[in-house]
Design an enzyme around this catalytic site. Sequence first.
Site, PDB file in Angstrom:
ATOM      1  N   MET A 105       0.831  -2.571  12.192  1.00  0.00           N
ATOM      2  CA  MET A 105       0.188  -3.627  12.955  1.00  0.00           C
ATOM      3  C   MET A 105      -0.091  -3.280  14.425  1.00  0.00           C
ATOM      4  SD  MET A 105      -0.422  -5.653  10.605  1.00  0.00           S
ATOM      5  CE  MET A 105      -1.007  -7.134  11.427  1.00  0.00           C
ATOM      6  N   ARG A 106      -0.243  -2.000  14.725  1.00  0.00           N
ATOM      7  CA  ARG A 106      -0.559  -1.604  16.108  1.00  0.00           C
ATOM      8  C   ARG A 106      -1.724  -0.644  16.117  1.00  0.00           C
ATOM      9  NH1 ARG A 106       3.291  -3.325  19.005  1.00  0.00           N
ATOM     10  NH2 ARG A 106       5.088  -3.912  17.751  1.00  0.00           N
ATOM     11  N   ASN A 133       0.839  -1.216   0.000  1.00  0.00           N
ATOM     12  CA  ASN A 133       0.000   0.000   0.000  1.00  0.00           C
ATOM     13  C   ASN A 133       0.866   1.254   0.000  1.00  0.00           C
ATOM     14  OD1 ASN A 133      -3.052  -0.427   0.125  1.00  0.00           O
ATOM     15  ND2 ASN A 133      -2.275  -2.001   1.532  1.00  0.00           N
ATOM     16  N   LYS A 153       4.447   0.219  25.574  1.00  0.00           N
ATOM     17  CA  LYS A 153       3.671   1.000  24.588  1.00  0.00           C
ATOM     18  C   LYS A 153       3.766   2.506  24.866  1.00  0.00           C
ATOM     19  CE  LYS A 153      -0.624   1.627  22.264  1.00  0.00           C
ATOM     20  NZ  LYS A 153      -1.343   1.084  21.186  1.00  0.00           N
ATOM     21  N   HIS A 193      -8.214  -1.087   5.771  1.00  0.00           N
ATOM     22  CA  HIS A 193      -8.519  -2.372   6.417  1.00  0.00           C
ATOM     23  C   HIS A 193      -9.098  -3.331   5.373  1.00  0.00           C
ATOM     24  CE1 HIS A 193      -9.473  -5.082   9.674  1.00  0.00           C
ATOM     25  NE2 HIS A 193     -10.640  -5.276   9.107  1.00  0.00           N
TER      26      HIS A 193
HETATM   27  C1  GRF Z   1      -3.207  -4.849   3.891  1.00  0.00           C
HETATM   28  O1  GRF Z   1      -4.072  -5.902   3.571  1.00  0.00           O
HETATM   29  C2  GRF Z   1      -3.898  -3.815   4.731  1.00  0.00           C
HETATM   30  O2  GRF Z   1      -5.260  -3.686   4.435  1.00  0.00           O
HETATM   31  C3  GRF Z   1      -3.754  -4.373   6.128  1.00  0.00           C
HETATM   32  O3  GRF Z   1      -2.469  -4.952   6.147  1.00  0.00           O
HETATM   33  C4  GRF Z   1      -2.086  -5.300   4.823  1.00  0.00           C
HETATM   34  C5  GRF Z   1      -0.810  -4.585   4.548  1.00  0.00           C
HETATM   35  O4  GRF Z   1      -0.240  -4.885   3.312  1.00  0.00           O
HETATM   36  N1  GRF Z   1      -3.968  -3.350   7.119  1.00  0.00           N
HETATM   37  P1  GRF Z   1       0.966  -4.032   2.761  1.00  0.00           P
HETATM   38  O5  GRF Z   1       2.030  -3.990   3.854  1.00  0.00           O
HETATM   39  O6  GRF Z   1       0.461  -2.658   2.436  1.00  0.00           O
HETATM   40  O7  GRF Z   1       1.438  -4.771   1.557  1.00  0.00           O
END
Ligand code: GRF
Length: 205
Positions: free
Chosen positions: A94-95, A18, A69, A113
């Site tokens: 991831m947080r 992304n 945290k 998401h």
């Molecule tokens: C994606 O599926 C996003 O929606 C989710 O984690 C994944 C991340 O993929 N939050 P990337 O690191 O952008 O390839």
Amino acid sequence: MWLDEKSFVVLVSGRGSNLQALIEATKLGFISGSLSLVISDTPGAYALKRAEKESIPTCLLDYQTFSGKKEYETSLLSVLEQVNPSLICLAGYMRMVGRTIVSRFRYRILNIHPSLLPSFPGLEAQRQAVEYGVKVSGCTVHLVDEGMDTGPIIGQAAVPVHDSDTVESLSERILEQEHRVYPEAVRLFLGNKLEIMGRMVKIKE
Ligand code: GRF
């Protein structure tokens, strides 16, 4: 750089596809603004390599090196305050962002998401969708609030779920849409095209 040019930062933890979509959209001028910093909480995240390849500044705040945290978020907040971006994009970060940062940057943080929220918030959304047996899933870009994937929705895209789908095949189909929907949401945000009214986000003409 024009003085009034808007900037955004991207928070990542992993692969960074992304992030790459946002980089490409910025290079093409589809997003008008500059990607000023990529912050990772994970050393070795491939997203960092993608940023380095494009000469975008990176910052590693290795979560494991903090005592918890609170300390981690204090450092993150201080980096964000120094940069003071118009927008913060979570892209495979991831947080959950803590309350202090959410309220300091209220309605200036976006997340992508991989489900049609409010269905399947949290981790492994694609697995949740396959195991639930839904026939349609997709992705959602939303503003970040204090909840888990609960903020006002900016954009969504739907994809079919086939009987033969695995978590991997569904994830791939959704990801293709993520790479389309996220740059569009950032474009609208930085172009001042969004009007936020409570839970409703309207696109201004
Ligand atoms: C994606 O599926 C996003 O929606 C989710 O984690 C994944 C991340 O993929 N939050 P990337 O690191 O952008 O390839």
